[in-house]
Motif scaffolding. Structure first.
Motif, PDB file in Angstrom:
ATOM      1  N   LYS A   6      34.629  37.463  36.094  1.00 22.32           N
ATOM      2  CA  LYS A   6      34.224  36.563  34.880  1.00 22.32           C
ATOM      3  C   LYS A   6      34.302  37.098  33.604  1.00 22.32           C
ATOM      4  N   VAL A   7      34.750  36.246  32.598  1.00 30.04           N
ATOM      5  CA  VAL A   7      34.965  36.992  31.179  1.00 30.04           C
ATOM      6  C   VAL A   7      33.843  36.774  30.704  1.00 30.04           C
ATOM      7  N   PRO A   8      33.263  37.983  29.990  1.00 28.27           N
ATOM      8  CA  PRO A   8      32.031  38.163  29.547  1.00 28.27           C
ATOM      9  C   PRO A   8      31.726  37.192  28.473  1.00 28.27           C
ATOM     10  N   ASN A   9      30.242  36.741  28.365  1.00 26.09           N
ATOM     11  CA  ASN A   9      29.793  35.649  27.402  1.00 26.09           C
ATOM     12  C   ASN A   9      30.545  34.351  27.691  1.00 26.09           C
ATOM     13  N   THR A  10      31.036  34.003  28.879  1.00 23.44           N
ATOM     14  CA  THR A  10      31.211  32.633  29.181  1.00 23.44           C
ATOM     15  C   THR A  10      30.576  32.180  30.420  1.00 23.44           C
ATOM     16  N   LYS A  11      30.834  30.901  30.554  1.00 24.03           N
ATOM     17  CA  LYS A  11      30.147  30.178  31.857  1.00 24.03           C
ATOM     18  C   LYS A  11      31.065  30.118  32.899  1.00 24.03           C
ATOM     19  N   LEU A  12      32.408  29.712  32.431  1.00 26.05           N
ATOM     20  CA  LEU A  12      33.177  29.232  33.610  1.00 26.05           C
ATOM     21  C   LEU A  12      34.601  29.905  33.564  1.00 26.05           C
ATOM     22  N   LEU A  13      34.774  30.993  32.741  1.00 23.52           N
ATOM     23  CA  LEU A  13      35.979  31.407  32.525  1.00 23.52           C
ATOM     24  C   LEU A  13      36.121  32.751  33.387  1.00 23.52           C
ATOM     25  N   TYR A  14      37.365  32.782  34.185  1.00 20.55           N
ATOM     26  CA  TYR A  14      37.579  34.021  34.862  1.00 20.55           C
ATOM     27  C   TYR A  14      39.009  34.565  34.449  1.00 20.55           C
ATOM     28  N   THR A  15      39.065  36.010  34.582  1.00 19.06           N
ATOM     29  CA  THR A  15      40.529  36.520  34.327  1.00 19.06           C
ATOM     30  C   THR A  15      40.890  37.456  35.531  1.00 19.06           C
ATOM     31  N   PHE A  16      42.210  37.504  35.660  1.00 19.65           N
ATOM     32  CA  PHE A  16      42.779  38.770  36.416  1.00 19.65           C
ATOM     33  C   PHE A  16      43.945  39.088  35.974  1.00 19.65           C
ATOM     34  N   ARG A  17      44.369  40.392  36.374  1.00 11.73           N
ATOM     35  CA  ARG A  17      45.439  40.997  35.989  1.00 11.73           C
ATOM     36  C   ARG A  17      46.349  41.004  37.121  1.00 11.73           C
ATOM     37  N   VAL A  18      47.645  40.723  37.070  1.00 12.26           N
ATOM     38  CA  VAL A  18      48.490  40.952  38.096  1.00 12.26           C
ATOM     39  C   VAL A  18      49.377  42.068  37.710  1.00 12.26           C
ATOM     40  N   VAL A  19      49.343  42.895  38.463  1.00 15.94           N
ATOM     41  CA  VAL A  19      50.318  44.475  38.194  1.00 15.94           C
ATOM     42  C   VAL A  19      51.681  44.535  38.743  1.00 15.94           C
ATOM     43  N   LYS A  20      51.842  43.777  39.674  1.00 17.39           N
ATOM     44  CA  LYS A  20      53.183  43.835  40.547  1.00 17.39           C
ATOM     45  C   LYS A  20      53.801  42.386  40.842  1.00 17.39           C
ATOM     46  N   LEU A  21      55.027  42.210  40.405  1.00 16.11           N
ATOM     47  CA  LEU A  21      55.696  41.105  40.711  1.00 16.11           C
ATOM     48  C   LEU A  21      55.244  40.241  41.926  1.00 16.11           C
ATOM     49  N   ALA A  22      54.911  39.126  42.017  1.00 17.20           N
ATOM     50  CA  ALA A  22      54.613  38.387  43.176  1.00 17.20           C
ATOM     51  C   ALA A  22      55.604  37.197  43.420  1.00 17.20           C
ATOM     52  N   THR A  23      56.641  37.602  44.359  1.00 15.43           N
ATOM     53  CA  THR A  23      57.686  36.692  44.379  1.00 15.43           C
ATOM     54  C   THR A  23      57.346  35.558  45.661  1.00 15.43           C
ATOM     55  N   ALA A  24      56.501  35.895  46.457  1.00 15.50           N
ATOM     56  CA  ALA A  24      56.157  34.870  47.370  1.00 15.50           C
ATOM     57  C   ALA A  24      54.575  35.390  47.928  1.00 15.50           C
ATOM     58  N   PHE A  25      53.760  34.199  48.102  1.00 14.26           N
ATOM     59  CA  PHE A  25      52.577  34.269  48.569  1.00 14.26           C
ATOM     60  C   PHE A  25      51.973  32.919  49.301  1.00 14.26           C
ATOM     61  N   THR A  26      51.165  33.240  50.241  1.00 16.01           N
ATOM     62  CA  THR A  26      50.399  32.123  50.743  1.00 16.01           C
ATOM     63  C   THR A  26      48.736  32.291  50.380  1.00 16.01           C
ATOM     64  N   ILE A  27      48.460  30.927  50.475  1.00 14.02           N
ATOM     65  CA  ILE A  27      46.925  30.347  50.326  1.00 14.02           C
ATOM     66  C   ILE A  27      46.343  30.029  51.600  1.00 14.02           C
ATOM     67  N   ASP A  28      44.962  30.405  51.696  1.00 12.64           N
ATOM     68  CA  ASP A  28      44.100  30.097  52.933  1.00 12.64           C
ATOM     69  C   ASP A  28      42.939  29.670  52.282  1.00 12.64           C
ATOM     70  N   ILE A  29      42.587  28.496  52.824  1.00 15.86           N
ATOM     71  CA  ILE A  29      41.216  27.742  52.357  1.00 15.86           C
ATOM     72  C   ILE A  29      40.316  27.482  53.464  1.00 15.86           C
ATOM     73  N   THR A  30      39.251  27.850  53.211  1.00 12.63           N
ATOM     74  CA  THR A  30      38.143  27.754  54.534  1.00 12.63           C
ATOM     75  C   THR A  30      36.859  27.289  54.174  1.00 12.63           C
ATOM     76  N   VAL A  31      36.256  26.328  54.802  1.00 13.54           N
ATOM     77  CA  VAL A  31      34.718  26.014  54.256  1.00 13.54           C
ATOM     78  C   VAL A  31      34.162  26.206  55.612  1.00 13.54           C
ATOM     79  N   LYS A  32      33.080  26.911  55.401  1.00 19.72           N
ATOM     80  CA  LYS A  32      32.097  27.157  56.564  1.00 19.72           C
ATOM     81  C   LYS A  32      30.544  26.811  56.172  1.00 19.72           C
ATOM     82  N   VAL A  33      29.723  26.721  57.211  1.00 22.52           N
ATOM     83  CA  VAL A  33      28.355  26.543  57.193  1.00 22.52           C
ATOM     84  C   VAL A  33      27.853  27.820  57.015  1.00 22.52           C
ATOM     85  N   VAL A  34      26.991  27.874  55.801  1.00 22.26           N
ATOM     86  CA  VAL A  34      26.245  29.305  55.328  1.00 22.26           C
ATOM     87  C   VAL A  34      25.594  29.892  56.442  1.00 22.26           C
TER      88      VAL A  34
END
Length: 156
Positions: free
Chosen positions: A29-57
């Protein structure tokens, strides 16, 4: 945060972010914000996949699962993935859409997209939605993860 969609109330309880510290150095999370997040990519990402899962807690029963969404195809045309395209548009900050390959630099996301992925026929209860980005080149199970915990309440 509380949102209303049709006859359900969506209560965002928490959002956790994790990363592999190899391809993605940090994801937080970005400090002093409510909804803003940051990330730093350090290596070139030429391909990736995304998994999405919803579970009952409480039981960890899988409510919904979609795996191996081809990330670069998704970024080229998010509208092909209907509801995920809407989420993506809400996560993007200042119209800075991602393009493949994803270059090493600092990126930002807004935590506004999770509500639009919730169907109006969602049952009440406590759930967790995880979105994991995976890369074949990484030895880690994922390079980035967002884990939303939320509660659905029926409005009468």
């Amino acid at each position: 945060m509380v949102f209303q969609k049709g006859n359900i109330e969506f209560i965002m309880e928490s959002l956790e972010t994790k990363c592999d510290h190899d391809y993605v150095e940090y994801f937080r999370k970005v400090p002093n914000t409510k909804l803003l997040y940051t990330f730093r990519v350090v290596k070139l990402a030429t391909a990736f996949t995304i998994d999405i899962t919803v579970k009952v807690v409480k039981t960890q029963r899988v409510f919904y699962k979609m795996e191996n969404i081809k990330g670069c195809e998704f970024l080229r045309n998010p509208l092909l993935f209907k509801m995920f395209g809407e989420v993506y548009n809400q996560l993007v900050v200042n119209g800075s859409y991602f393009k493949c390959p994803i270059k090493p630099k600092v990126y930002y996301l807004k935590n506004e997209g999770a509500v639009s992925i919730i169907p109006s026929i969602h049952p009440p209860g406590r759930f967790q939605l995880s979105m994991r980005v995976r890369m074949a080149e990484s030895r880690a199970p994922f390079v980035m993860e967002m884990l939303w915990k939320y509660k659905i309440v029926r409005i009468k």
